[in-house]
Design an enzyme around this catalytic site. Structure first.
Site, PDB file in Angstrom:
ATOM      1  N   GLU A 212       0.758  -1.250  -0.001  1.00  0.00           N
ATOM      2  CA  GLU A 212      -0.085   0.103  -0.050  1.00  0.00           C
ATOM      3  C   GLU A 212       1.053   1.221   0.157  1.00  0.00           C
ATOM      4  OE1 GLU A 212      -4.108   2.043   1.783  1.00  0.00           O
ATOM      5  OE2 GLU A 212      -3.493  -0.001   2.091  1.00  0.00           O
TER       6      GLU A 212
ATOM      7  N   GLY B  20      -6.508   4.730  -0.417  1.00  0.00           N
ATOM      8  CA  GLY B  20      -6.683   3.477  -0.852  1.00  0.00           C
ATOM      9  C   GLY B  20      -8.124   3.040  -0.443  1.00  0.00           C
TER      10      GLY B  20
ATOM     11  N   HIS C 281      -0.210 -14.264  -0.442  1.00  0.00           N
ATOM     12  CA  HIS C 281       1.126 -14.542   0.184  1.00  0.00           C
ATOM     13  C   HIS C 281       1.747 -15.831  -0.624  1.00  0.00           C
ATOM     14  CE1 HIS C 281       0.404 -10.994   2.608  1.00  0.00           C
ATOM     15  NE2 HIS C 281      -0.873 -11.627   2.805  1.00  0.00           N
TER      16      HIS C 281
ATOM     17  N   ARG D  44       5.239 -17.269  -0.813  1.00  0.00           N
ATOM     18  CA  ARG D  44       6.324 -17.752  -0.271  1.00  0.00           C
ATOM     19  C   ARG D  44       6.751 -16.967   0.994  1.00  0.00           C
ATOM     20  NH1 ARG D  44      10.171 -20.459  -2.853  1.00  0.00           N
ATOM     21  NH2 ARG D  44       9.346 -20.059  -4.727  1.00  0.00           N
TER      22      ARG D  44
ATOM     23  N   HIS E  25      -4.149   0.926 -14.106  1.00  0.00           N
ATOM     24  CA  HIS E  25      -4.962   2.089 -14.673  1.00  0.00           C
ATOM     25  C   HIS E  25      -5.100   3.416 -13.870  1.00  0.00           C
ATOM     26  CE1 HIS E  25      -9.210   3.644 -15.368  1.00  0.00           C
ATOM     27  NE2 HIS E  25      -9.288   3.809 -14.163  1.00  0.00           N
ATOM     28  N   LEU E  26      -4.890   4.342 -14.831  1.00  0.00           N
ATOM     29  CA  LEU E  26      -4.748   5.618 -14.029  1.00  0.00           C
ATOM     30  C   LEU E  26      -6.056   6.583 -14.684  1.00  0.00           C
ATOM     31  CD1 LEU E  26      -0.746   6.076 -14.471  1.00  0.00           C
ATOM     32  CD2 LEU E  26      -2.158   5.539 -12.350  1.00  0.00           C
ATOM     33  N   GLY E  27      -6.903   6.348 -14.016  1.00  0.00           N
ATOM     34  CA  GLY E  27      -8.310   7.139 -14.242  1.00  0.00           C
ATOM     35  C   GLY E  27      -8.350   8.641 -13.722  1.00  0.00           C
TER      36      GLY E  27
END
Length: 142
Positions: free
Chosen positions: A65, A86, A93, A95, A110-112
């Site tokens: 994050e 967020g 997860h 390993r 995606h960048l809206g």
């Protein structure tokens, strides 16, 4: 993808922003930003392990994050007053890691105008995939 980053503060400036925050406390350091990615490291130590000695899944999610949030920040014009928050994050997860350093790399999917979606891959020191995560962020104004 063309370079989505609207501005590129230096790594020192980005890492200074982590001081006194959860990521800073866990030892997360931004190490690189390229034309379509942001990268950071996190130690696997007493701050980031769960009681059974493994890298805590929550620590991996915090790294993911952090990268997606910083990536979103870099994609917005600083003069706009916008930032990302967020909305959803998931993580698989894959390993176990007990020591060393993990490296996370975030890339935009995606960048809206109102949402962003980021993929974050976290790998161990041998380049093996430890965790794969995806975060959706809202682009919010003042």
């Amino acid at each position: 993808m063309t370079d989505p980053f609207k501005h590129r503060p230096g790594l020192e400036q980005l890492n200074a922003m982590l001081a006194g925050t959860a990521p800073g406390t866990l030892g997360i350091r931004i190490t690189e930003h390229g034309p379509d990615f942001l990268r950071a490291t996190m130690p696997v130590d007493e701050r980031t392990r769960q009681p059974f000695g493994l890298l805590h899944g929550g620590s991996s999610v915090l790294l993911a994050e952090t990268l997606a949030s910083f990536g979103g920040y870099l994609c917005l014009d600083p003069a706009s007053g916008q930032q990302t928050a967020g909305l959803e994050i998931n993580a698989n997860h894959l390993r176990a890691v007990t020591e060393g350093v993990v490296t996370g790399t975030a890339r935009p999917i995606h960048l809206g105008r109102t949402t962003q979606v980021w993929e974050i891959r976290i790998e161990d020191e041998r380049g093996r995939l430890v965790c794969i995560s995806r975060m959706t962020g809202a682009v919010v104004g003042r």
